[in-house]
Design an enzyme around this catalytic site. Structure first.
Site, mmCIF file in Angstrom:
data_model
loop_
_atom_site.group_PDB
_atom_site.id
_atom_site.type_symbol
_atom_site.label_atom_id
_atom_site.label_comp_id
_atom_site.label_asym_id
_atom_site.label_seq_id
_atom_site.Cartn_x
_atom_site.Cartn_y
_atom_site.Cartn_z
ATOM 1 N N ARG A 46 3.791 -28.151 11.664
ATOM 2 C CA ARG A 46 4.377 -29.620 13.030
ATOM 3 C C ARG A 46 5.215 -29.564 13.397
ATOM 4 N NH1 ARG A 46 0.011 -32.306 12.820
ATOM 5 N NH2 ARG A 46 -1.326 -32.103 11.165
ATOM 6 N N HIS A 133 -5.504 -24.054 -0.408
ATOM 7 C CA HIS A 133 -6.285 -23.889 0.738
ATOM 8 C C HIS A 133 -7.330 -23.275 1.050
ATOM 9 C CE1 HIS A 133 -3.387 -27.835 2.573
ATOM 10 N NE2 HIS A 133 -4.151 -27.918 1.555
ATOM 11 N N THR A 207 7.792 -26.831 1.476
ATOM 12 C CA THR A 207 6.775 -27.806 1.232
ATOM 13 C C THR A 207 7.308 -29.147 1.782
ATOM 14 O OG1 THR A 207 4.436 -29.253 0.130
ATOM 15 C CG2 THR A 207 6.274 -27.864 -1.004
#
Ligand SMILES: [Zn+2]
Length: 263
Positions: A46, A133, A207
């Protein structure tokens, strides 16, 4: 193997303090996000150059419902997997600093939100790496659970199969990662929360700490009495819980605070 990073930074009193905390820690738990891999040429999602910022359709590809329902979404996903930046990426000084921390006997566990396996490629022991993930270097059959190396499936795509099915049951294959709309693996998340509670120092690196339940590792560690150090170029919602917040580039600051090289 530890090449000197080009962006040399000066050892400040704060960095010196963090280095001492790590020197005296016995159970460091690292939590890493996309920011540690951008120096290896893998874009984040993003940010201004992020994958989804530049190509909003890519975000749709990673939604499990559209992936399973729409063959065209799967074909596009296989094409983009073919030339993913991860296949040529090499670990950087940030990854290598965490390997050094393990060799010093200080790394209790490494929880990563990344799917690129660069930690393992840098030399981190796989049993210490908790991939919340999943990994893009493996495929999984959505019907029978069969797993295989991603490169084998990509070979089939190169040979002309636009959407290669499972060779065992004909089911839909997907990278063995957690897509949007897909449940996390409870055992993996439980392990991440357990190691957070066992840490005497939690090092959150690259993060944004906005996505739960992983972001919850920070308050869990803090409540259990661990020191919390955040290394990220942007503010995070957890900064006020941290004992130190470092904004320097990850590839430069990690080797310093992990004791890989002197200032
Ligand atoms: Zn199958």
């Amino acid at each position: 193997m530890f090449a000197t990073h080009p962006n040399l930074i000066v050892m400040s009193p704060l960095l010196q303090t963090v280095q001492q905390w790590i020197d005296s820690a016995a159970k460091v738990v690292a939590l890493t996000g996309a920011g540690i891999s951008t120096d290896s040429g893998i874009p984040d999602f993003r940010g201004p150059k992020g994958v989804w910022t530049r190509n909003p359709a890519a975000e749709k590809q990673s939604t499990i419902h559209t992936y399973l329902a729409d063959p065209d979404v799967r074909k596009a996903a296989w094409r983009s997997r073919l030339d993913h930046s991860a296949w040529s990426a090499k670990p950087n000084g940030g990854h290598e600093a965490l390997v050094a921390l393990e060799r010093r006997g200080k790394l209790h566990a490494l929880v990563t939100q990344n799917i690129d396996e660069l930690h393992q490629q840098a030399g981190q022991s796989p049993e210490r790496v908790i991939e919340v993930h999943g990994t893009m270097r493996r495929v999984m059959c959505w019907s029978c659970g069969w797993r295989a190396p991603m490169q084998d499936a990509l070979e089939r795509v190169r040979a002309g199969e636009e959407d290669p099915p499972c060779t065992h049951c004909g089911g839909i294959l997907k990278s063995d990662t957690i897509s949007f709309g897909q449940a996390l693996v409870p055992q993996v998340i439980a392990r991440a929360m357990d190691v957070a509670a066992e840490a005497d120092l939690l090092l959150a690196i690259g993060t944004t700490l906005q996505v739960y339940p992983v972001a919850g590792m920070v308050p869990i560690a803090a409540r259990a009495g661990a020191r919390v150090v955040i290394v990220n170029d942007q503010p995070t919602p957890m900064d006020e819980l941290a004992d130190a917040v470092l904004r320097e580039p990850i590839g430069s600051v990690l080797p310093l605070i992990c004791g890989v090289r002197a200032a």
